[in-house]
Design a protein around this motif. Structure first.
Motif, mmCIF file in Angstrom:
data_model
loop_
_atom_site.group_PDB
_atom_site.id
_atom_site.type_symbol
_atom_site.label_atom_id
_atom_site.label_comp_id
_atom_site.label_asym_id
_atom_site.label_seq_id
_atom_site.Cartn_x
_atom_site.Cartn_y
_atom_site.Cartn_z
ATOM 1 N N PRO A 150 1.016 -1.082 -0.036
ATOM 2 C CA PRO A 150 -0.039 0.161 0.045
ATOM 3 C C PRO A 150 0.907 1.182 -0.008
ATOM 4 C CG PRO A 150 0.038 -1.153 2.234
ATOM 5 C CD PRO A 150 0.417 -1.870 1.187
ATOM 6 N N VAL A 151 0.744 2.130 -1.142
ATOM 7 C CA VAL A 151 1.287 3.268 -0.854
ATOM 8 C C VAL A 151 0.883 4.464 0.033
ATOM 9 C CG1 VAL A 151 1.634 5.204 -2.390
ATOM 10 C CG2 VAL A 151 1.537 3.430 -3.632
ATOM 11 N N VAL A 168 4.851 5.584 10.223
ATOM 12 C CA VAL A 168 3.889 5.241 8.798
ATOM 13 C C VAL A 168 4.982 5.815 7.652
ATOM 14 C CG1 VAL A 168 2.277 6.374 7.594
ATOM 15 C CG2 VAL A 168 1.809 5.621 9.781
ATOM 16 N N GLU A 169 5.849 6.678 7.850
ATOM 17 C CA GLU A 169 6.408 7.194 6.425
ATOM 18 C C GLU A 169 7.638 6.358 6.379
ATOM 19 O OE1 GLU A 169 7.872 11.169 7.696
ATOM 20 O OE2 GLU A 169 5.925 12.110 7.565
ATOM 21 N N MET A 173 4.296 5.917 1.035
ATOM 22 C CA MET A 173 4.790 7.248 0.367
ATOM 23 C C MET A 173 3.710 8.434 1.027
ATOM 24 S SD MET A 173 6.584 8.466 -2.075
ATOM 25 C CE MET A 173 6.675 9.949 -3.073
ATOM 26 N N VAL A 174 2.552 8.167 1.183
ATOM 27 C CA VAL A 174 1.755 9.293 1.553
ATOM 28 C C VAL A 174 0.659 8.711 2.756
ATOM 29 C CG1 VAL A 174 1.875 10.805 -0.373
ATOM 30 C CG2 VAL A 174 0.225 8.843 -0.542
ATOM 31 N N ALA A 175 0.147 9.847 3.553
ATOM 32 C CA ALA A 175 -0.816 9.453 4.309
ATOM 33 C C ALA A 175 -1.773 10.662 4.476
ATOM 34 C CB ALA A 175 -0.301 9.526 5.949
ATOM 35 N N ILE A 247 -2.287 10.979 -6.689
ATOM 36 C CA ILE A 247 -2.157 12.519 -6.467
ATOM 37 C C ILE A 247 -1.216 12.750 -5.317
ATOM 38 C CG2 ILE A 247 -3.115 14.632 -6.161
ATOM 39 C CD1 ILE A 247 -5.760 13.394 -7.413
ATOM 40 N N GLY A 248 -1.120 12.230 -4.318
ATOM 41 C CA GLY A 248 -0.392 12.529 -3.014
ATOM 42 C C GLY A 248 1.006 12.338 -3.270
ATOM 43 N N SER A 249 1.440 11.280 -4.228
ATOM 44 C CA SER A 249 2.783 10.929 -4.570
ATOM 45 C C SER A 249 3.286 11.939 -5.546
ATOM 46 C CB SER A 249 2.809 9.470 -5.191
ATOM 47 O OG SER A 249 2.634 8.515 -4.562
#
Length: 340
Positions: A150-151, A168-169, A173-175, A247-249
């Motif tokens: 999961p990204v 988490v990081e 990649m994103v939260a 989009i977050g990435s």
């Protein structure tokens, strides 16, 4: 009717919506686009908790309209069998099976990590080992069951602190740390459409959070959902609709990238893209926009030895290229002069 983490949004709004300033030299200007394909705004539709109505109602509507979405699941609550899933109360967590989750993956939907048991990671989890299990083990189970790590991560109850964020990081990649709640029976398509219109006019990324459709926490009526998505689809010229992870990435990578070593010729420009992220995090192409003084009639672009697709619009050239993947060279002609 709408609920939003206003404090968090105000803190991070500048980070997520600020466009990269153009770099220019005389008659040529370069900039990294705020969003993919230089769209004005962006939106992601996210679903929490793995509810059965998300699988049976939301996913088919999105598939029909070719709208991507992100489903944040709770691995420790996923049903072992179809019988177990169908026996759960309407709106209950984990009303889907792993086979159904794999079906979502096969159809192009993103599966995100929502914690192994949906525990509040700040107030309910105290031991480091349990925290690792809720975050890291949960992600490993998703990869084992779906074949894809999961990204994205979604904090249960939107609760996190510095310690939780660091774990988490490590691998995500994103939260998700801000969202627009879309639900409740008095929500109308017009309400959601107006929110989306503001994303475009303000050049922002909006993250919609939906729990249930027809039942569950703040259920959204299916007809309202489909009507809004139909409206959003008609605005794709100005709106980037994609998964939270994609989009977050892009945004995370965009804000860590700088245009460097610029060389400008009569009808050409070359440069490198330097990204501060680790190489394993640099995965998505960024949209570069080049503005010239006259209307461009033809152009070509390369990165290293690879040719890049080029989009031309009047005095603008647009390309997609990956940071730290070689020097980018773009050449064009205005009328009968061409650099080859």
């Amino acid at each position: 009717m709408y609920r939003i983490c206003l404090g968090l949004l105000l803190i991070i709004a500048g980070f997520y919506v600020k466009a990269t300033e153009p770099v220019h030299d005389g008659l040529v200007k370069l900039r990294i686009s705020n969003f993919k394909d230089d769209k004005a705004g962006a939106v992601s539709y996210t679903f929490d908790d793995g509810l059965r109505n998300q699988y049976l109602i939301a996913a088919p509507i999105m598939e029909k309209l070719q709208i991507p979405g992100t489903f944040f699941i709770i691995p420790g609550q996923v049903s072992a069998t179809l019988q177990e899933a169908e026996a759960k109360k309407p709106g209950a967590w984990g009303g889907v099976t792993w086979d159904e989750i794999r079906t979502l993956v096969a159809k192009g939907f993103e599966i995100g990590n929502h914690g192994y048991n949906h525990k509040n990671l700040v107030t309910q989890v105290k031991e480091p080992e349990e925290l690792e299990n809720e975050i890291e083990n949960s992600a490993d189970i998703i990869r084992r069951e779906t074949g894809i790590f999961p990204v994205s991560f979604c904090y249960p109850y939107n609760s996190f602190n510095e310690q939780v964020g660091k774990i988490v990081e490590r691998r995500h990649m994103v939260a998700r740390i801000f969202q627009q709640g879309i639900g409740a029976r008095d929500t109308t398509a017009k309400n959601i459409n107006q929110w989306m219109d503001k994303l475009i006019s303000r050049r922002e990324w909006g993250v919609a959070i939906i729990h249930g459709l027809t039942d569950g926490f703040d259920p959204l009526r299916p007809d309202v959902f489909e009507s809004h998505l139909t409206y959003a689809k008609k605005h794709e010229k100005d709106l980037w609709i994609d998964t939270f992870g994609n989009i977050g990435s892009y945004i995370k990578q965009r804000d860590a990238t700088t245009i460097k070593e610029i060389e400008i010729g009569t009808n050409s420009v070359s440069f490198t893209l330097d990204c501060k992220l680790s190489k394993k995090q640099v995965k998505v192409p960024l949209t570069l926009v080049i503005l010239t003084e006259n209307k461009v009639t033809e152009a070509k672009a390369t990165q290293g030895r690879e040719s890049l697709p080029v989009t031309i619009s009047n005095k603008q050239i647009m390309i997609d290229c990956v940071p730290d993947s070689g020097r980018v060279t773009v050449e064009w002609k205005f009328s009968d002069v061409y650099i080859d």
